[in-house]
Design a protein around this motif. Structure first.
Motif, PDB file in Angstrom:
ATOM      1  N   VAL A  26     -22.015 -27.351  42.269  1.00 19.12           N
ATOM      2  CA  VAL A  26     -21.910 -25.991  41.722  1.00 19.12           C
ATOM      3  C   VAL A  26     -22.686 -25.874  40.415  1.00 19.12           C
ATOM      4  O   VAL A  26     -23.410 -24.895  40.194  1.00 19.12           O
ATOM      5  N   THR A  78     -26.058 -23.577  40.189  1.00 19.26           N
ATOM      6  CA  THR A  78     -26.105 -22.449  39.259  1.00 19.26           C
ATOM      7  C   THR A  78     -27.245 -22.615  38.253  1.00 19.26           C
ATOM      8  O   THR A  78     -27.924 -21.640  37.896  1.00 19.26           O
ATOM      9  N   PHE A  80     -20.989 -17.114  32.820  1.00 17.49           N
ATOM     10  CA  PHE A  80     -20.564 -18.342  33.500  1.00 17.49           C
ATOM     11  C   PHE A  80     -19.946 -19.346  32.526  1.00 17.49           C
ATOM     12  O   PHE A  80     -19.185 -20.221  32.959  1.00 17.49           O
ATOM     13  N   PRO A  97     -15.414 -19.066  31.151  1.00 12.54           N
ATOM     14  CA  PRO A  97     -14.223 -19.830  31.575  1.00 12.54           C
ATOM     15  C   PRO A  97     -14.049 -21.164  30.858  1.00 12.54           C
ATOM     16  O   PRO A  97     -12.923 -21.657  30.765  1.00 12.54           O
ATOM     17  N   THR A 133      -6.571 -18.942  32.553  1.00 13.92           N
ATOM     18  CA  THR A 133      -7.268 -19.260  33.798  1.00 13.92           C
ATOM     19  C   THR A 133      -6.287 -19.475  34.941  1.00 13.92           C
ATOM     20  O   THR A 133      -6.504 -18.997  36.065  1.00 13.92           O
ATOM     21  N   TRP A 159      -5.875 -17.480  38.635  1.00 10.24           N
ATOM     22  CA  TRP A 159      -5.906 -18.169  39.928  1.00 10.24           C
ATOM     23  C   TRP A 159      -4.559 -18.124  40.634  1.00 10.24           C
ATOM     24  O   TRP A 159      -4.513 -18.159  41.871  1.00 10.24           O
ATOM     25  N   MET A 177     -10.402 -26.158  43.189  1.00 10.29           N
ATOM     26  CA  MET A 177     -11.186 -24.922  43.099  1.00 10.29           C
ATOM     27  C   MET A 177     -11.069 -24.306  41.716  1.00 10.29           C
ATOM     28  O   MET A 177     -12.063 -23.858  41.126  1.00 10.29           O
ATOM     29  N   MET A 178      -9.864 -24.271  41.187  1.00 10.76           N
ATOM     30  CA  MET A 178      -9.683 -23.716  39.848  1.00 10.76           C
ATOM     31  C   MET A 178     -10.415 -24.551  38.810  1.00 10.76           C
ATOM     32  O   MET A 178     -11.071 -24.011  37.904  1.00 10.76           O
ATOM     33  N   TRP A 212     -14.232 -23.994  38.956  1.00 12.29           N
ATOM     34  CA  TRP A 212     -14.577 -22.674  38.420  1.00 12.29           C
ATOM     35  C   TRP A 212     -14.455 -22.649  36.901  1.00 12.29           C
ATOM     36  O   TRP A 212     -15.273 -22.042  36.208  1.00 12.29           O
TER      37      TRP A 212
END
Length: 320
Positions: A116, A120, A138, A141, A149, A153, A191-192, A195
């Motif tokens: 990721v 990016t 971006f 976070p 956060t 989520w 996933m959290m 991100w």
């Protein structure tokens, strides 16, 4: 008329030294009178971080090492146990559960974080006005609090009306109860985490990409290389050192994961998200077994050290 006589020049004593330099054997004075002051200033600047390091790093590590050899429990007296805490860790079933969960998290998180962040960075490695805006968005976070956060989520992963399951329903897929099923809870935490943290690694990859000479891409295009071949044979080899740095940071962060599991799942369901740091926290502040928690901390340190050295060795074989 008497002859005019002129005075003879004064005789010069050739035995007298005419050199005006410093006398041999005597120390020469410094031309810079502030050199000593600069030296003291340098030591003063070094003293401040040195004291902070000793007080807040070295001294706590030594104290924790000593406590790991005792049964210290905050209240009451403590007894010297030697290496008994470390022997108990080897037969502690919850330790192996936490280690397995942490290893599972690491296996998922490190590759996902690399892909990721690099993807990016490749998208934002161009000259455009909107690129700076997206870089800032971006990165937000990364500086946001974990509680904020996790709140976002927690709503996104809601099994009934969460954004993720709603999006899956558009394709006829029934989304799972992410935080309430053992097989999905750790994936939700991964996933959290990806991100929330990919922005920092994206900036590192951007720095690496901007350091790749443009002549390499021009030579590759002249040789008929397409976009994928340029990425494979030019970009990736040029980012070897950057990838090593990012992967090492991801490994260290993966083994230290705590707040995501603490806020989202509290270690559940069924201990499926109990990580090493979460287990250390429970032992230290839940059960008040500070000695045992200290021993667990040093075991975790050794595990992180071993994996970091393995990562360094693997990258050295690739020419880092």
């Amino acid at each position: 008329m008497s002859a005019t006589t002129t005075d003879a020049p004064a005789s010069v004593d050739e035995s007298r030294p005419t050199n005006t330099g410093p006398t041999p054997g005597k120390p020469r004075k410094s031309r810079n009178p502030s050199a000593r002051q600069m030296t003291w200033n340098a030591w003063l600047f070094l003293l401040v971080p040195g004291v902070l390091f000793v007080v807040f790093m070295a001294l706590p590590i030594v104290i924790a090492l000593v406590l790991s050899l005792t049964d210290y429990a905050i209240v009451g007296d403590f007894e010297w146990l030697g290496i008994q805490n470390y022997l108990d860790i080897a037969v502690d079933p919850f330790f192996w559960i936490a280690l397995r969960n942490t290893a599972y998290y690491t296996v998922l998180y490190v590759p996902a974080g690399l892909v990721v962040a690099l993807g990016t960075a490749l998208l934002l490695n161009r000259r455009h006005r909107a690129v700076r805006l997206f870089r800032t968005l971006f990165y937000i976070p990364v500086v946001a609090s974990t509680v904020a956060t996790a709140t976002i989520w927690f709503w996104m992963l809601n099994p009934q009306n969460g954004l993720l399951n709603v999006a899956l329903s558009w394709f006829g897929i029934d989304g799972p109860a992410w935080l309430y099923e053992s097989q999905w809870a750790m994936i939700a935490i991964v996933m959290m985490s990806v991100w929330a943290g990919f922005g920092a690694n994206m900036i590192i990859f951007l720095g690496g990409l901007q350091g790749v000479p443009g002549e390499l891409y021009e030579a590759a295009r002249l040789d008929g290389a397409n976009a994928w071949q340029q990425f494979r044979y030019v970009t990736l080899p040029s980012l070897t050192r950057t990838t090593f740095l990012v992967s090492t940071l991801l490994i260290i962060g993966a083994f230290q994961v705590f707040d995501q599991a603490y806020v989202l799942t509290k270690g559940g369901p069924g201990n499926s998200t109990v990580t090493m740091v979460y287990y250390i926290y429970n032992k230290g502040f839940g059960a008040l077994e500070m000695g045992y928690a200290s021993a667990l901390s040093f075991v975790l340190f050794l595990i992180i050290l071993v994996f970091s050295l393995l990562n360094a060795k693997l990258n050295n074989r690739k020419g880092v």
